[in-house]
Design an enzyme around this catalytic site. Structure first.
Site: not given
Ligand code: IVH
Length: 675
Positions: A433, A428, A37-38, A119, A410, A228, A115, A138, A316, A413, A176, A117
């Protein structure tokens, strides 16, 4: 025929409908209609836009497939610097953060938003009256790249907002861009199948996908985006981060639903423990948690250091670990003949991908960690690093566990495997080889070397299996007919591959030198050598002193080059390449007496007119050399915004300094100027 007024009304209606279903599907994960449908709605809209081109709009959902490729990304100066966060690695550091926050605010207790973080890749997006206008990476925090076109293809980025944020004349948000774990694995599987290099982790894959000059490529990658932060909003006041997330979600952004409000730092610490357990079961990779003062006026009061806000911190996680079993230890033979032991593991999912092997580096490490076949082991994958075995669990060692012995011959060879005094690796000794041959062809064709498009590992395997190549020079004798006979190869791709191989004959000498795979000769050294010697013959005949007179060539590199040209089969290989017409001199490439001849140039700070790589290539094309550090040998420093210690050092040493504009005016506009 439908009238234009009617078409215009229906187009609006369809866009509205599709937007709603995009939101339900990509943001809320709860679709209300079937894919069929979409698709029907999309097709109807596309047909109307084709029939009435004047109704087309960059904000239409049909634009998500990606427009025309760009020649380069333009640079965007951020209206507010895009800072990063200070890291905290343990409870102690978090408690310190909380203490500083409370004392600066004069408060007993502070509430924090926690929240995940993610990657991925940080982006800033600007909306005007609810319409997406600009998206930027950025970059260095001050200047990023304009990736608007590419962000339009990301389905969870709304092109048009709903209320309340649609009412803001100007809105800037930060989010992100990332690739889910499953999507990452699938993308890599496709790349493996087509012989393309694999992405090391989801973050690299997301960055590589978003920074594509061709938005159609980005459109095919299943990127996602969490927003965020409200960076700037006109006409609306927002009191807390919790409220900001709520407003963002209501207006159409995808917001991470896992964000939690904690009333104190103790609650945050408890939540972190929970997260460490939950982390592996998420659909996307996170490398930590972001802890933010919830009250936004308080955040503002806390202010910033030069690099980061004082009201937030990134906690972290440690590297992700998992337990698995060593099924076997095999050895692999690399291009230089290094025989490396590799553990074959029972497959286990860790940090975003399934791991089934781990490099063991060398025999000493196996002995030191006492790793045996049959052992249960703890493996670790920290972000992009290749998985490694951290330790053995001796209590789980079975009776049958078997020690590893380096083979004397090896496996590829049958030649002797020898460990030279002072080296940790075994090599080797076989000159022909097959494993070395495979790796040497892959290297020869790779991007920084002869850059032969379409000649990846799986194609090389096919050519070897069919007995079509015995050394890299044989590539140049391949015919389209021979190549077309390989499996999964049509006539057209065969012709394309042969043409790509032929085209590589005119690569600059520096690339050929690098492509030969002389030990210790990387891309940079190859460029220095090409510049110093000009021809392959001159390089081959150079004695040790002459080699040592080349800047950056030390005794190890010099000896490696000498021993390479001492091997008769290498000299024969070069002659064979020459006979096939492969270029052996640099003359065509380096304009003699270029305006920067012999000059060493350092770029520092942000560049606005061109990318760093482009700038460095420009210097080389004018006969100069780009370097990354300032020393007394530096002739010129080009400094942009944000330049720091290198600029200071240049001043100290009295080295001429130019802005990017001056550099451009002096050398690019008037390329004949000689300083
Ligand atoms: S707040 C001043 N919230 O983590 C920076 N960052 O150095 C404010 N990141 O470069 C960032 N999830 O790319 C914020 N929920 C989140 C995030 C988040 C991932 C990343 C962001 C930032 C790095 C923190």
């Amino acid at each position: 025929m439908i009238s234009k007024t009617e078409a215009s009304r229906r187009v609006e209606e369809l866009r509205e409908l599709i937007r709603r279903h995009d939101y339900l599907y990509y943001v809320l994960d709860s679709p209300e209609i079937t894919d069929l449908e979409y698709d029907a709605l999309m097709r109807e809209l596309a047909a109307l836009e084709r029939e009435f081109p004047e109704l087309a709009s960059p904000d239409s959902p049909t634009m998500r497939v990606g427009g025309e490729p760009l020649a380069a990304f333009s640079k965007v100066r951020h209206s507010l610097p895009m800072l990063s966060l200070t890291n905290a690695f343990d409870a102690e550091e978090l408690l310190g953060f909380d203490r500083r926050v409370r004392s600066a605010l004069g408060r007993e207790r502070v509430a924090y938003m926690v929240e995940p973080k993610i990657d991925g890749l940080s982006v800033a997006m600007t909306y005007e009256s609810g319409v997406f206008r600009l998206g930027a990476t950025r970059g260095d925090g001050e200047v990023g790249e304009d990736v608007t076109q590419n962000l339009r293809t990301v389905r969870s980025v709304p092109l048009v907002l709903s209320e309340p944020l649609s009412l803001a004349p100007v809105l800037e948000v930060r989010g992100e861009v990332y690739l889910g774990k499953r999507e990452f694995q699938q993308l890599n599987e496709e790349r493996r199948a087509s012989g393309e290099p694999l992405f090391a982790n989801p973050r690299n894959a997301a960055a590589g996908s978003l920074r594509q000059l061709d938005p159609r490529v980005t459109a095919r990658r299943p990127l996602d985006c969490f927003v965020y932060e409200i960076r700037r909003v006109e006409g609306l006041s927002v009191g807390t981060q919790a409220e900001a997330l709520e407003i963002l979600a209501r207006s159409g952004f995808r917001v991470c639903r896992e964000a939690r409000l904690c009333q104190s730092i103790d609650e945050v610490l408890w939540l972190i423990k929970e997260w460490e357990k939950r982390r592996p079961s998420l659909d996307y990779d996170i490398d930590g948690l972001v802890i933010k003062v919830n009250d936004l006026p308080d955040q503002a009061k806390l202010g910033f250091t030069s690099k980061s806000p004082r009201g937030a911190v990134a906690f972290k996680f440690g590297a992700e670990e998992a337990v698995t079993r060593v099924v076997d230890i095999i050895v692999q033979v690399g291009r230089t003949g290094a025989v490396t032991p590799t553990a074959i593991l029972e497959p286990v999912f860790v940090a975003g991908s399934t791991v089934s092997r781990a490099t063991l580096h060398n025999e000493d490490i196996i002995r030191a960690k006492d790793i045996r076949v049959g052992d249960s082991v703890v493996i670790r994958k920290a972000g992009d690093v290749i998985p490694e075995i951290v330790r053995v669990l001796p209590e789980r060692r079975p009776q049958s566990a078997r020690e590893f012995r380096m083979p004397k011959k090896c496996p590829e060879c049958g030649a002797d495997v020898v460990r030279l005094p002072g080296e940790a690796v075994y090599r080797c000794q076989g000159i022909s080889c097959p494993a070395q041959l495979r790796e040497s062809i892959i290297h020869f064709a790779s991007r920084g070397a002869m850059d032969i498009d379409g000649l990846g590992p799986s194609r090389v395997d096919q050519l070897l299996a069919a007995g079509l190549v015995g050394d890299v020079a044989d590539l140049y004798g391949l015919t389209a007919g021979q190549v077309a006979a390989l499996e999964r190869m049509g006539d057209r791709s065969a012709q394309k591959l042969v043409a790509a191989i032929q085209a590589s004959k005119s690569r600059p000498l520096s690339r050929l030198i690098y492509a030969l795979g002389i030990r210790h000769v990387g891309e940079r050294t190859a460029q220095d050598l090409a510049r110093a010697f000009g021809t392959m013959d001159a390089l081959a005949q150079a004695d040790r002193d002459r080699l040592l007179s080349v800047p950056e060539v030390g005794p190890v590199v010099a000896d490696s080059i000498l021993s390479f040209f001492k091997q008769e089969q290498n000299v024969m290989l070069i002659n064979k390449l020459r006979n096939y017409g492969v270029g052996m001199s640099q003359e065509e490439e380096l304009p003699a007496g270029g305006p920067l001849e012999g000059k060493v140039v350092v770029f520092t700070g942000a560049l606005e007119r061109m990318g760093r790589k482009q700038a460095e290539e420009l210097v080389v094309s004018m006969g100069g050399k780009a370097s990354s550090s300032v020393s007394s040998r530096t002739d010129l420093v080009v400094a942009g915004p944000g330049a720091g210690s290198k600029l200071a050092r240049a001043r100290e040493l009295g080295i001429p300094i130019m802005s990017e504009q001056e550099f451009f005016d002096t050398y690019v506009k008037n390329p004949n100027t000689v300083q």
